[in-house]
Structures are given as structure tokens and as C-alpha cells.
Design a protein around this motif. Structure first.
Motif, PDB file in Angstrom:
ATOM      1  N   ASP A 123       0.838  -1.207   0.000  1.00  0.00           N
ATOM      2  CA  ASP A 123       0.000   0.000   0.000  1.00  0.00           C
ATOM      3  C   ASP A 123       0.868   1.249   0.000  1.00  0.00           C
ATOM      4  N   ASN A 124       1.904   1.229   0.845  1.00  0.00           N
ATOM      5  CA  ASN A 124       2.797   2.383   0.929  1.00  0.00           C
ATOM      6  C   ASN A 124       3.523   2.622  -0.385  1.00  0.00           C
ATOM      7  N   PHE A 125       3.986   1.521  -0.996  1.00  0.00           N
ATOM      8  CA  PHE A 125       4.696   1.669  -2.266  1.00  0.00           C
ATOM      9  C   PHE A 125       3.772   2.237  -3.341  1.00  0.00           C
ATOM     10  N   GLN A 126       2.553   1.734  -3.393  1.00  0.00           N
ATOM     11  CA  GLN A 126       1.571   2.223  -4.369  1.00  0.00           C
ATOM     12  C   GLN A 126       1.360   3.731  -4.194  1.00  0.00           C
ATOM     13  N   HIS A 127       1.264   4.180  -2.954  1.00  0.00           N
ATOM     14  CA  HIS A 127       1.113   5.614  -2.674  1.00  0.00           C
ATOM     15  C   HIS A 127       2.347   6.385  -3.119  1.00  0.00           C
ATOM     16  N   ASP A 128       3.541   5.863  -2.802  1.00  0.00           N
ATOM     17  CA  ASP A 128       4.774   6.543  -3.194  1.00  0.00           C
ATOM     18  C   ASP A 128       4.912   6.613  -4.711  1.00  0.00           C
ATOM     19  N   LEU A 129       4.505   5.535  -5.390  1.00  0.00           N
ATOM     20  CA  LEU A 129       4.579   5.523  -6.850  1.00  0.00           C
ATOM     21  C   LEU A 129       3.644   6.568  -7.447  1.00  0.00           C
ATOM     22  N   LYS A 130       2.453   6.710  -6.865  1.00  0.00           N
ATOM     23  CA  LYS A 130       1.536   7.734  -7.360  1.00  0.00           C
ATOM     24  C   LYS A 130       2.152   9.125  -7.203  1.00  0.00           C
ATOM     25  N   GLU A 131       2.792   9.372  -6.063  1.00  0.00           N
ATOM     26  CA  GLU A 131       3.467  10.657  -5.850  1.00  0.00           C
ATOM     27  C   GLU A 131       4.600  10.842  -6.858  1.00  0.00           C
ATOM     28  N   MET A 132       5.335   9.769  -7.122  1.00  0.00           N
ATOM     29  CA  MET A 132       6.428   9.817  -8.084  1.00  0.00           C
ATOM     30  C   MET A 132       5.918  10.175  -9.478  1.00  0.00           C
ATOM     31  N   VAL A 133       4.853   9.513  -9.898  1.00  0.00           N
ATOM     32  CA  VAL A 133       4.281   9.779 -11.215  1.00  0.00           C
ATOM     33  C   VAL A 133       3.783  11.219 -11.307  1.00  0.00           C
ATOM     34  N   ASN A 134       3.134  11.692 -10.250  1.00  0.00           N
ATOM     35  CA  ASN A 134       2.680  13.088 -10.243  1.00  0.00           C
ATOM     36  C   ASN A 134       3.856  14.047 -10.380  1.00  0.00           C
ATOM     37  N   GLY A 135       4.950  13.737  -9.679  1.00  0.00           N
ATOM     38  CA  GLY A 135       6.136  14.582  -9.769  1.00  0.00           C
ATOM     39  C   GLY A 135       6.734  14.589 -11.155  1.00  0.00           C
ATOM     40  N   LEU A 136       6.807  13.423 -11.781  1.00  0.00           N
ATOM     41  CA  LEU A 136       7.326  13.348 -13.144  1.00  0.00           C
ATOM     42  C   LEU A 136       6.461  14.137 -14.119  1.00  0.00           C
TER      43      LEU A 136
END
Length: 374
Positions: free
Chosen positions: A295-308
Motif C-alpha cells: 500500500d505504501n509503495f503504491q502511494h509513493d509511486l503515485k506521488e512519483m508519477v505526479n512529480g514526473l
């Protein structure tokens, strides 16, 4: 008179068992030679088109001090892939001392990887006729180090030295390519983000440039210190690392320098069960891969994609699911070295998505996975 028939039968049975064991052992040996123990011939003189070679590099070392070599295949097209392998990372003196608990420490079982996935000669692989400069990984430093760590043992974090010397050595066989793809998986994906600009400078003739990071997301507040103090990375690499997201920092800097002349891609499975283990170690000192960590990784990945997408408006994203665990929903780590041409429920596979981008069609797939709940 002594009955010799039982002894004779036993002897025959033992002989048959011995033959079976020998056949199995030979089969296992052949399988290992075709996979984990596979080696390529050393490159001497001009390379044959389409043939894989081991390239010896003077002074190149794996982290344990053993030899390090590059892997090369010359293609028929005037196009080149610079391909970074992965295999863990060292971020602290403790992990450097930990060796293969955290990262690949030598060249064992790396050659055969080159022939799979994006490097395969399968008829449906659009990259099959490109030249491949493969940079194996055995230094624990995302291919970015120039230093030696003296702890419980001597550890050579000299990935940048290896990469740099190797690429300069094989450039003579490439000529002046018009198209360049820089890519890598896992630690090699981190390396792709860190070293893409360096690679681009080495191939100035390539006007069509694509950079693709596969499965590389770890959040760590100490990236800059690790790069400077442990790896001793070149300053032009370490100076870009200003946040806890090494890949976002590096790709943002790449875009700011090159703009739209370099196409930037990022792919990752949405609950990567290997990356979450390393993230768990960074956060708690323990490797783990629970549903909560997913769950945490999925959240971090969403933040990463938003940043990109914020920093690089024309970035291409491919979020995917494969090998999903029924209980945790955690997913496969990396794809370009193996099943890169699987569709994964989309119109295009990751391999096709990369090739489309090379040809100017940069697209995004799979963002709906970032909001998937269980």
C-alpha cells in the motif's frame, strides 16, 4: 553353492541408478551453462554482426575485487542501446560490509541476462538489429561510483569507472549512430537516470534520443551523502541529488538541460515487491514485503508519477501489474530483461511502448492502477 543372482541384480540396479544420476547431472550442467553459467567469447578484433561478446576492460573491478567485463553485440542498424543491469544497492557503510545480502558483488550469472527481454533476437523484437552496449552490475553504486570503501573488507564502488572505460573502448565499433536508447532495470534504472546525460554526451551524432527507467523508486534522505561519501560519484551526478527521490531529481535535471530533444520514459509495477523490501530496510532496518508495505509503495509511486508529470510534461509513463500475489497484491519487479513484450492488459507491451516513443509517439498507460484499492 552361493547364489550370485541377487548380487548380480543389485549390481545392475546400482549401475542403472548411477547412469540416471550421471544423465541428470549432465543435464543440469548443460542447463546451467545455457543460463546462469553462460559466458560469451572474448572480443578480439572486429566483432561479428549479431554475436554477443564479453569485453575485457583494463582495471575494471567488481566490488569484491574480481574481474568485471562489459557485454556487447553489434547490430545491422545505425542505432544503439546502452543498457544498465541491476542487482541491489549499498547506501551505507553497513550495507557495503553486508555485500551480497544487499547487492551483486561480482559477475556471476549475468551474461545470460543480456539475451533475454529487450536484448533478445526474437522476430517480434523491434530492437533485435540494434547494437547493444550492456553494462553488467557488480559494484553496489548504481553504476555511479569511483571510490573504494575500507570497512570490514575492501569494497570497490567503481561502477562509473567500469562503465566509462568500457563505453569508450567499444565506441569504435558503433560508428556514429543516429538513434540512442538509454535504459536499465532496477539498480540499472537508477543508473539510467543518473548517467543518461553522460551517455548522451558520448554519442553526439544521435539526434533521436530516448531514456527509459524501468522499476526504480526508493525514497531516501541520504542519497546525496551516499553518492558523495560512499560511492564518490562525479560531482555533476551527485550535485543533482537534492531530495529523497534520486530518479525524480535526475530525470528532472535531464529534462531541464535537454528539453524535448530527449524523450523520457518511466515504468514500474504498481506494487513492486522487491523495491518495497529495500524501502522497508531504509525505513526500519528490516527487509519485508507485506500488504501494508505494498500500500505504501503504491502511494509513493503515485506521488512519483505526479512529480514526473509536473516536472516533465511530455514524459511517458507505463504502470503495470504482473505476477500479482493473491493475498498481498504485490507485484513483479522489473520487466525489460524478461517479459517486456507481454501486453499486460494494454494495447501495447512495455517493449512496444518504448519503441513507439523512439519513433516520436510518447504515451502513458496504466495510471488507473495507482488508485486501485483492496
Amino acid at each position: 553353492m552361493e547364489n550370485t543372482k541377487p548380487k548380480s541384480k543389485l549390481k545392475k540396479v546400482l549401475i542403472i541408478i548411477g547412469i540416471i544420476i550421471l544423465v541428470i547431472a549432465i543435464g543440469i550442467f548443460i542447463l546451467l551453462k545455457l543460463t546462469f553459467l553462460k559466458t560469451f567469447p572474448k572480443l578480439k578484433g572486429e566483432p561479428e554482426i549479431g554475436k554477443w561478446y564479453e569485453v575485457e576492460v583494463d582495471g575494471a573491478k567488481s566490488s569484491d575485487g574480481s574481474e568485471w567485463h562489459g557485454i556487447f553485440r553489434k547490430g545491422t542498424e545505425n542505432k544503439v542501446v546502452v543498457y544498465f543491469f541491476g542487482g541491489g544497492v549499498s547506501i551505507t557503510p553497513e550495507t557495503s560490509d553486508g555485500g551480497n545480502k544487499f547487492y551483486a558483488t561480482n559477475m556471476t550469472a549475468q551474461d545470460f541476462v543480456a539475451q533475454g527481454g529487450i536484448g533478445s533476437t526474437a522476430e517480434d523484437n523491434p530492437f533485435k538489429d540494434w547494437s547493444f552496449i550492456v553494462i553488467p552490475y557488480a559494484t553496489g553504486d548504481f553504476h555511479a561510483g569511483t571510490g573504494t570503501y575500507e570497512g570490514e573488507k575492501t569494497v570497490y564502488h567503481t561502477g562509473y569507472n567500469n562503465y566509462s572505460a568500457y563505453v569508450e573502448q567499444v565506441r569504435q565499433y558503433i560508428g556514429e549512430p543516429d538513434t540512442l536508447l538509454v535504459t536499465g532495470f532496477s539498480a540499472g534504472g537508477f543508473a539510467t537516470s543518473l548517467l543518461a546525460d553522460d551517455v548522451i554526451d558520448r554519442f553526439p551524432s544521435a539526434e533521436n534520443v530516448t531514456v527509459c527507467v524501468d522499476s526504480s523508486l526508493l525514497l531516501y534522505d541520504g542519497w546525496h551523502e551516499t553518492a558523495v561519501d560512499l560511492w564518490k560519484a562525479p560531482t555533476e551526478i551527485s550535485d543533482r541529488l537534492t531530495t529523497n527521490n534520486l530518479v525524480l531529481d535526475s530525470l528532472t535535471a535531464l529534462h531541464e538541460k535537454h528539453g524535448g530533444s530527449v524523450k523520457i520514459l518511466f515504468d514500474c509495477s504498481y506494487r513492486d515487491d522487491t523495491l518495497m523490501q529495500y524501502q522497508s530496510y531504509i525505513s526500519s532496518g528490516k527487509m519485508d514485503k507485506t500488504k501494508e508495505l505494498g500500500d505504501n509503495f503504491q502511494h509513493d509511486l503515485k506521488e512519483m508519477v505526479n512529480g514526473l508529470q509536473t516536472n516533465i510534461p511530455d514524459v511517458g509513463i507505463y504502470v503495470w501489474s504482473c505476477g500479482e500475489d493473491a493475498n498481498t497484491h504485490n507485484t513483479q519487479h522489473t520487466i525489460i530483461s524478461a517479459n517486456v513484450f507481454d501486453k499486460l492488459g494494454n494495447d501495447r507491451s512495455v517493449g512496444e511502448w518504448i519503441f513507439d516513443a523512439v519513433n516520436g509517439d510518447v504515451k502513458t498507460y496504466g495510471l488507473e492502477l495507482l488508485d486501485k484499492t483492496f
